[in-house]
Motif scaffolding. Structure first.
Motif, PDB file in Angstrom:
ATOM      1  N   THR A 160       0.843  -1.186   0.000  1.00 53.87           N
ATOM      2  CA  THR A 160       0.000   0.000   0.000  1.00 53.87           C
ATOM      3  C   THR A 160       0.885   1.245   0.000  1.00 53.87           C
ATOM      4  OG1 THR A 160      -1.814   1.162   1.113  1.00 53.87           O
ATOM      5  CG2 THR A 160      -0.235   0.048   2.518  1.00 53.87           C
ATOM      6  N   HIS A 161       0.434   2.246  -0.738  1.00 52.61           N
ATOM      7  CA  HIS A 161       1.051   3.575  -0.727  1.00 52.61           C
ATOM      8  C   HIS A 161       0.028   4.535  -0.125  1.00 52.61           C
ATOM      9  CE1 HIS A 161       3.441   1.807  -4.050  1.00 52.61           C
ATOM     10  NE2 HIS A 161       4.385   2.626  -3.608  1.00 52.61           N
ATOM     11  N   PHE A 162       0.501   5.484   0.651  1.00 53.10           N
ATOM     12  CA  PHE A 162      -0.414   6.468   1.228  1.00 53.10           C
ATOM     13  C   PHE A 162       0.291   7.818   1.276  1.00 53.10           C
ATOM     14  CE2 PHE A 162       1.801   4.049   4.415  1.00 53.10           C
ATOM     15  CZ  PHE A 162       2.378   5.010   5.211  1.00 53.10           C
ATOM     16  N   GLY A 163      -0.431   8.834   0.834  1.00 53.33           N
ATOM     17  CA  GLY A 163       0.105  10.188   0.885  1.00 53.33           C
ATOM     18  C   GLY A 163       1.024  10.531  -0.273  1.00 53.33           C
ATOM     19  N   TRP A 164       1.413  11.803  -0.294  1.00 55.94           N
ATOM     20  CA  TRP A 164       2.290  12.341  -1.326  1.00 55.94           C
ATOM     21  C   TRP A 164       2.868  13.649  -0.813  1.00 55.94           C
ATOM     22  CZ3 TRP A 164       1.706  16.957  -4.158  1.00 55.94           C
ATOM     23  CH2 TRP A 164       2.545  17.091  -5.255  1.00 55.94           C
ATOM     24  N   LEU A 165       4.147  13.877  -1.081  1.00 57.89           N
ATOM     25  CA  LEU A 165       4.814  15.132  -0.769  1.00 57.89           C
ATOM     26  C   LEU A 165       5.614  15.497  -2.001  1.00 57.89           C
ATOM     27  CD1 LEU A 165       5.992  17.388   1.092  1.00 57.89           C
ATOM     28  CD2 LEU A 165       7.750  15.734   1.743  1.00 57.89           C
ATOM     29  N   GLY A 166       5.322  16.650  -2.612  1.00 58.22           N
ATOM     30  CA  GLY A 166       6.059  16.989  -3.817  1.00 58.22           C
ATOM     31  C   GLY A 166       5.555  18.216  -4.537  1.00 58.22           C
ATOM     32  N   TYR A 167       5.863  18.242  -5.828  1.00 62.07           N
ATOM     33  CA  TYR A 167       5.581  19.386  -6.706  1.00 62.07           C
ATOM     34  C   TYR A 167       5.048  18.865  -8.039  1.00 62.07           C
ATOM     35  CZ  TYR A 167       6.558  23.023 -10.134  1.00 62.07           C
ATOM     36  OH  TYR A 167       6.443  23.920 -11.160  1.00 62.07           O
ATOM     37  N   GLN A 168       4.030  19.541  -8.599  1.00 60.92           N
ATOM     38  CA  GLN A 168       3.501  19.224  -9.922  1.00 60.92           C
ATOM     39  C   GLN A 168       3.304  20.501 -10.727  1.00 60.92           C
ATOM     40  OE1 GLN A 168      -0.161  17.021  -9.384  1.00 60.92           O
ATOM     41  NE2 GLN A 168       0.903  15.104  -9.742  1.00 60.92           N
ATOM     42  N   ASN A 169       3.562  20.376 -12.033  1.00 58.23           N
ATOM     43  CA  ASN A 169       3.308  21.450 -12.984  1.00 58.23           C
ATOM     44  C   ASN A 169       2.338  20.897 -14.012  1.00 58.23           C
ATOM     45  OD1 ASN A 169       3.959  22.575 -15.828  1.00 58.23           O
ATOM     46  ND2 ASN A 169       4.658  24.160 -14.426  1.00 58.23           N
ATOM     47  N   SER A 170       1.178  21.528 -14.150  1.00 60.29           N
ATOM     48  CA  SER A 170       0.132  21.059 -15.050  1.00 60.29           C
ATOM     49  C   SER A 170      -0.249  22.174 -16.018  1.00 60.29           C
ATOM     50  CB  SER A 170      -1.084  20.637 -14.229  1.00 60.29           C
ATOM     51  OG  SER A 170      -2.113  20.180 -15.055  1.00 60.29           O
ATOM     52  N   LYS A 171      -0.374  21.815 -17.316  1.00 54.78           N
ATOM     53  CA  LYS A 171      -0.712  22.829 -18.312  1.00 54.78           C
ATOM     54  C   LYS A 171      -1.581  22.212 -19.395  1.00 54.78           C
ATOM     55  CE  LYS A 171       1.331  26.279 -21.338  1.00 54.78           C
ATOM     56  NZ  LYS A 171       2.564  26.811 -21.913  1.00 54.78           N
ATOM     57  N   ASP A 172      -2.685  22.921 -19.715  1.00 53.98           N
ATOM     58  CA  ASP A 172      -3.534  22.491 -20.824  1.00 53.98           C
ATOM     59  C   ASP A 172      -2.792  22.685 -22.132  1.00 53.98           C
ATOM     60  OD1 ASP A 172      -5.596  21.803 -19.129  1.00 53.98           O
ATOM     61  OD2 ASP A 172      -6.668  23.698 -19.377  1.00 53.98           O
ATOM     62  N   ASP A 173      -3.126  21.866 -23.114  1.00 54.16           N
ATOM     63  CA  ASP A 173      -2.416  21.854 -24.390  1.00 54.16           C
ATOM     64  C   ASP A 173      -3.163  22.692 -25.443  1.00 54.16           C
ATOM     65  OD1 ASP A 173      -0.598  21.268 -26.340  1.00 54.16           O
ATOM     66  OD2 ASP A 173      -1.196  19.186 -26.598  1.00 54.16           O
ATOM     67  N   TYR A 174      -3.136  24.020 -25.273  1.00 53.18           N
ATOM     68  CA  TYR A 174      -3.653  24.940 -26.291  1.00 53.18           C
ATOM     69  C   TYR A 174      -2.904  26.259 -26.163  1.00 53.18           C
ATOM     70  CZ  TYR A 174      -6.541  26.882 -22.504  1.00 53.18           C
ATOM     71  OH  TYR A 174      -6.972  27.438 -21.326  1.00 53.18           O
ATOM     72  N   ASP A 175      -2.901  27.041 -27.225  1.00 53.68           N
ATOM     73  CA  ASP A 175      -2.168  28.310 -27.229  1.00 53.68           C
ATOM     74  C   ASP A 175      -2.716  29.254 -26.162  1.00 53.68           C
ATOM     75  OD1 ASP A 175      -0.535  27.526 -29.286  1.00 53.68           O
ATOM     76  OD2 ASP A 175      -1.774  28.425 -30.863  1.00 53.68           O
ATOM     77  N   GLY A 176      -1.821  29.844 -25.400  1.00 52.14           N
ATOM     78  CA  GLY A 176      -2.195  30.801 -24.379  1.00 52.14           C
ATOM     79  C   GLY A 176      -2.543  30.186 -23.032  1.00 52.14           C
ATOM     80  N   ALA A 177      -2.473  28.872 -22.911  1.00 53.17           N
ATOM     81  CA  ALA A 177      -2.799  28.227 -21.639  1.00 53.17           C
ATOM     82  C   ALA A 177      -1.750  28.566 -20.585  1.00 53.17           C
ATOM     83  CB  ALA A 177      -2.881  26.713 -21.815  1.00 53.17           C
ATOM     84  N   LYS A 178      -2.197  28.765 -19.380  1.00 53.11           N
ATOM     85  CA  LYS A 178      -1.305  29.055 -18.258  1.00 53.11           C
ATOM     86  C   LYS A 178      -1.084  27.774 -17.450  1.00 53.11           C
ATOM     87  CE  LYS A 178      -1.614  33.705 -18.472  1.00 53.11           C
ATOM     88  NZ  LYS A 178      -0.609  34.382 -19.214  1.00 53.11           N
TER      89      LYS A 178
END
Length: 188
Positions: free
Chosen positions: A148-166
């Motif tokens: 079993t895994h439980f929890g998470w500590l970290g960093y994520q960068n998420s970006k939509d795939d269209y022009d001008g997306a932040k």
């Protein structure tokens, strides 16, 4: 150059040949329904790993998940159901350190990278992450382990795939049910 390459290949083969291999993974399903809205989530996360030493392992998780939301609406006296599916592909290599070993229980932490590609039919998204996940393995016998895994500590960068997306940057600690997985490993 050829001698360096062949030496590197021999080193990798020797390391892998002496490593213990394990395969396994986890499967999950969550469903809910409330006031005409139905949500279903399915995921399958197969895993392959190599135990390099007694307390060090490397592995990779390749996964697929699907979220589906259905909403019932009444339009002109008729009930209409509107659905949307979000499909995700995941690849997550990791380095595992087993910190504590008891008679049949191992406590470990996975440090790894994540790449998740999501597609809901209209918008695609790419997420990159770096983090650690603690876990516990219960060794049922020499070949089979419940993990079993439980929890998470970290960093994520998420970006939509269209022009001008932040991009959206997420960091912190998560100890909720979305970061809890159960699975089985077979040790060769």
């Amino acid at each position: 150059m050829k001698k360096c390459f062949m030496t590197l290949v021999a080193l990798v083969v020797a390391t892998v040949a002496s490593a213990q291999v394990y395969v396994g993974g986890s499967v999950g399903f969550i469903g809910s329904s409330h006031d005409g809205t139905t949500k279903n989530n399915f995921q399958i996360l197969p895993e392959l790993g190599f135990k390099l030493e007694d307390n060090i392992a490397v592995g990779i998780v390749l996964g697929y998940a699907q979220d589906e939301v259905s909403v019932e609406k009444t339009v002109a006296g008729s009930t209409v159901t509107v659905s949307q599916k979000d499909k995700q592909f995941r690849i997550s290599p990791y380095l595992r350190y087993t910190a504590l070993k008891f008679k049949c229980v191992d406590v470990f932490v996975d440090a790894g990278l994540d790449y998740i590609h999501s597609d809901n039919g209209s918008v695609k998204n790419n997420t990159f992450g770096l983090g650690v996940r603690p876990g516990v393995a219960v060794n049922l016998n020499d070949k089979l382990s419940f993990v079993t895994h439980f929890g998470w500590l970290g960093y994520q960068n998420s970006k939509d795939d269209y022009d001008g997306a932040k991009a959206t940057n997420t960091y912190g600690v998560a100890l909720d049910g979305n970061n809890l997985t159960f699975g089985l490993y077979y040790n060769f």
